[in-house]
Design an enzyme around this catalytic site. Sequence first.
Site, PDB file in Angstrom:
ATOM      1  N   HIS A   1      -0.945   0.158  -9.658  1.00 26.52           N
ATOM      2  CA  HIS A   1      -1.694  -0.628  -8.787  1.00 26.52           C
ATOM      3  C   HIS A   1      -2.161  -1.993  -9.261  1.00 26.52           C
ATOM      4  O   HIS A   1      -3.525  -2.333  -9.564  1.00 26.52           O
ATOM      5  CB  HIS A   1      -2.654   0.019  -7.918  1.00 26.52           C
ATOM      6  CG  HIS A   1      -3.200  -0.627  -6.516  1.00 26.52           C
ATOM      7  ND1 HIS A   1      -3.379   0.132  -5.544  1.00 26.52           N
ATOM      8  CD2 HIS A   1      -3.358  -2.112  -6.346  1.00 26.52           C
ATOM      9  CE1 HIS A   1      -3.966  -0.944  -4.548  1.00 26.52           C
ATOM     10  NE2 HIS A   1      -3.567  -2.076  -4.901  1.00 26.52           N
TER      11      HIS A   1
ATOM     12  N   ARG B   1       0.725  -1.279  -0.290  1.00 23.95           N
ATOM     13  CA  ARG B   1      -0.014   0.009   0.035  1.00 23.95           C
ATOM     14  C   ARG B   1       0.931   1.190   0.186  1.00 23.95           C
ATOM     15  O   ARG B   1       2.066   1.159   0.545  1.00 23.95           O
ATOM     16  CB  ARG B   1      -0.967   0.077   1.228  1.00 23.95           C
ATOM     17  CG  ARG B   1      -1.934  -1.035   1.218  1.00 23.95           C
ATOM     18  CD  ARG B   1      -3.147  -0.674   0.316  1.00 23.95           C
ATOM     19  NE  ARG B   1      -4.222  -1.449   0.382  1.00 23.95           N
ATOM     20  CZ  ARG B   1      -4.497  -2.591  -0.550  1.00 23.95           C
ATOM     21  NH1 ARG B   1      -3.546  -2.838  -1.463  1.00 23.95           N
ATOM     22  NH2 ARG B   1      -5.591  -3.350  -0.309  1.00 23.95           N
TER      23      ARG B   1
HETATM   24  P1  NAP Z   1      -1.571 -11.687   4.906  1.00 21.34           P
HETATM   25  O1  NAP Z   1      -1.842 -13.087   4.561  1.00 21.34           O
HETATM   26  O2  NAP Z   1      -2.485 -11.117   5.895  1.00 21.34           O
HETATM   27  O3  NAP Z   1      -0.238 -11.644   5.404  1.00 21.34           O
HETATM   28  C1  NAP Z   1       0.387 -10.439   6.195  1.00 21.34           C
HETATM   29  C2  NAP Z   1       1.815 -10.802   6.565  1.00 21.34           C
HETATM   30  O4  NAP Z   1       2.216  -9.402   7.223  1.00 21.34           O
HETATM   31  C3  NAP Z   1       1.595 -11.700   7.883  1.00 21.34           C
HETATM   32  O5  NAP Z   1       2.917 -12.563   7.491  1.00 21.34           O
HETATM   33  C4  NAP Z   1       1.853 -10.911   9.197  1.00 21.34           C
HETATM   34  O6  NAP Z   1       2.507 -11.539  10.068  1.00 21.34           O
HETATM   35  C5  NAP Z   1       2.700  -9.751   8.584  1.00 21.34           C
HETATM   36  N1  NAP Z   1       2.474  -8.523   9.378  1.00 21.34           N
HETATM   37  C6  NAP Z   1       1.428  -7.817   9.633  1.00 21.34           C
HETATM   38  N2  NAP Z   1       1.643  -6.898  10.526  1.00 21.34           N
HETATM   39  C7  NAP Z   1       2.857  -7.009  10.838  1.00 21.34           C
HETATM   40  C8  NAP Z   1       3.635  -5.985  11.734  1.00 21.34           C
HETATM   41  N3  NAP Z   1       3.261  -5.346  12.775  1.00 21.34           N
HETATM   42  N4  NAP Z   1       4.997  -6.589  11.979  1.00 21.34           N
HETATM   43  C9  NAP Z   1       5.493  -7.572  11.352  1.00 21.34           C
HETATM   44  N5  NAP Z   1       5.020  -8.448  10.251  1.00 21.34           N
HETATM   45  C10 NAP Z   1       3.516  -7.911   9.958  1.00 21.34           C
HETATM   46  O7  NAP Z   1      -1.895 -10.848   3.829  1.00 21.34           O
HETATM   47  P2  NAP Z   1      -1.289 -10.935   2.112  1.00 21.34           P
HETATM   48  O8  NAP Z   1      -2.782 -11.580   1.505  1.00 21.34           O
HETATM   49  O9  NAP Z   1       0.021 -11.843   1.960  1.00 21.34           O
HETATM   50  O10 NAP Z   1      -1.428  -9.523   1.723  1.00 21.34           O
HETATM   51  C11 NAP Z   1      -0.564  -8.571   2.205  1.00 21.34           C
HETATM   52  C12 NAP Z   1      -0.986  -7.152   1.580  1.00 21.34           C
HETATM   53  O11 NAP Z   1      -0.619  -7.061  -0.031  1.00 21.34           O
HETATM   54  C13 NAP Z   1      -2.859  -6.979   1.674  1.00 21.34           C
HETATM   55  O12 NAP Z   1      -3.049  -6.314   3.113  1.00 21.34           O
HETATM   56  C14 NAP Z   1      -2.636  -5.565   0.555  1.00 21.34           C
HETATM   57  O13 NAP Z   1      -2.554  -4.470   0.949  1.00 21.34           O
HETATM   58  C15 NAP Z   1      -1.442  -5.849  -0.495  1.00 21.34           C
HETATM   59  N6  NAP Z   1      -1.872  -6.339  -1.654  1.00 21.34           N
HETATM   60  C16 NAP Z   1      -1.498  -5.477  -2.634  1.00 21.34           C
HETATM   61  C17 NAP Z   1      -1.739  -5.668  -3.886  1.00 21.34           C
HETATM   62  C18 NAP Z   1      -1.529  -4.879  -5.025  1.00 21.34           C
HETATM   63  O14 NAP Z   1      -1.935  -5.124  -6.319  1.00 21.34           O
HETATM   64  N7  NAP Z   1      -0.809  -3.829  -4.899  1.00 21.34           N
HETATM   65  C19 NAP Z   1      -2.595  -6.784  -4.348  1.00 21.34           C
HETATM   66  C20 NAP Z   1      -3.026  -8.061  -3.205  1.00 21.34           C
HETATM   67  C21 NAP Z   1      -2.710  -7.453  -2.182  1.00 21.34           C
HETATM   68  P3  NAP Z   1       1.906 -12.815  10.774  1.00 21.34           P
HETATM   69  O15 NAP Z   1       2.191 -13.849   9.699  1.00 21.34           O
HETATM   70  O16 NAP Z   1       2.774 -12.958  11.860  1.00 21.34           O
HETATM   71  O17 NAP Z   1       0.334 -12.738  11.041  1.00 21.34           O
HETATM   72  C1  GLV Z   2      -5.373  -4.990  -3.767  1.00 19.88           C
HETATM   73  O1  GLV Z   2      -4.647  -3.999  -3.622  1.00 19.88           O
HETATM   74  C2  GLV Z   2      -5.716  -6.112  -2.794  1.00 19.88           C
HETATM   75  O2  GLV Z   2      -5.727  -5.628  -1.560  1.00 19.88           O
HETATM   76  O3  GLV Z   2      -6.213  -7.156  -3.258  1.00 19.88           O
END
Ligand code: NAP
Ligand code: GLV
Length: 308
Positions: free
Chosen positions: A271, A223
């Site tokens: 994005h 983000r």
């Molecule tokens: P997720 O499964 O919730 O994983 C989040 C990871 O971040 C987990 O490993 C978590 O630790 C870690 N984390 C969260 N808070 C933390 C902190 N304070 N300190 C250290 N580690 C922390 O999320 P995801 O599905 O992988 O997606 C991640 C993010 O990618 C989304 O929230 C979204 O904003 C972004 N995204 C962007 C796009 C794009 O096109 N640019 C698309 C999709 C997603 P734990 O494992 O210990 O819980």
């Molecule tokens: C895209 O940014 C998502 O969070 O899926």
Amino acid sequence: MKIVYYAPEGRPEPWLEELAKHLPQAQLRVWTEADQQAADYAVVWKPPLPLLRLPGLKAAFNLGAGVDGILQHGAQLPPGLPIVRLDDAGMGEQMVEYASWAVLAYFRRFDDYARQQQQAQWRFLKPYPKREFTVGILGMGVLGRQIAAGLRQFGFPVNGWSRSRKDIEGVQCFAGDDELDGFLRASRVLVCILPLTAATTGILNRANLEKLPAGAFVINIARGPHLVEDDLLALVQNGHIAGATLDVAQQEPLPASHPFWREPRITITPHVAAVTLRPISIEQIAGKIRMLERGEPIAGVVDRSLGY
Ligand code: NAP
Ligand code: GLV
């Protein structure tokens, strides 16, 4: 069963058609501002608060992985309403593609060769040794773990940082704030794939970016507010950071006047690192709605106290 749909952009019809395919018995409608009618489920992206306060709502399904667009409503959200994130739904594969492209562009110096082409320069550049090209991934959740596995296949040393300790074969895992410094100091390439929460906003700030080795690269696919944009720009301009690939920005669309557009060492995409794929995402959401209707637990319910 009544389902409301809302997204600020794009045509709603294809989404409703897809929902109807999987849930033919449901009454589907597009939410508009005046709508205060009861609904059982909401399928949404960046929904206004009144939608989430419709009477009878049993769960809100986010059309993305990141739920910051919903949790920004904070304490005004109905307390017991489950918020459900998209769980991969084809995003992991896209993220692996994107991160591989960006890391390889640095490692193989394709970014430097593209700049040389602008000057019609045919000049060999010394390759980087791979063992010194450690990729550090901030966030080892659904998407971060897949990026780690994808980059391991190219032979990069991969480190990961998360809140809770992980044990992932081939990945050196760091956990918690106490281990962030060591993680940053070891990362020649830093990939941010964290959720946006109070704890992670501004994590890519000058103090943290200065801990990266000189000549490091930064990839933000999470983000915009994770990054303090002026801090990155200053460090790119003073040479500490060699380049950055940014898929997200504080303000989206990135304004035409933003200095990032004119900095040749910064690559911008709009994005698109992982987009929501309609068929697989709606199939996942419809499956979870059916499970909830049967009284079964579902995966992907957000922990509001953590913010993701
Ligand atoms: P997720 O499964 O919730 O994983 C989040 C990871 O971040 C987990 O490993 C978590 O630790 C870690 N984390 C969260 N808070 C933390 C902190 N304070 N300190 C250290 N580690 C922390 O999320 P995801 O599905 O992988 O997606 C991640 C993010 O990618 C989304 O929230 C979204 O904003 C972004 N995204 C962007 C796009 C794009 O096109 N640019 C698309 C999709 C997603 P734990 O494992 O210990 O819980
Ligand atoms: C895209 O940014 C998502 O969070 O899926």
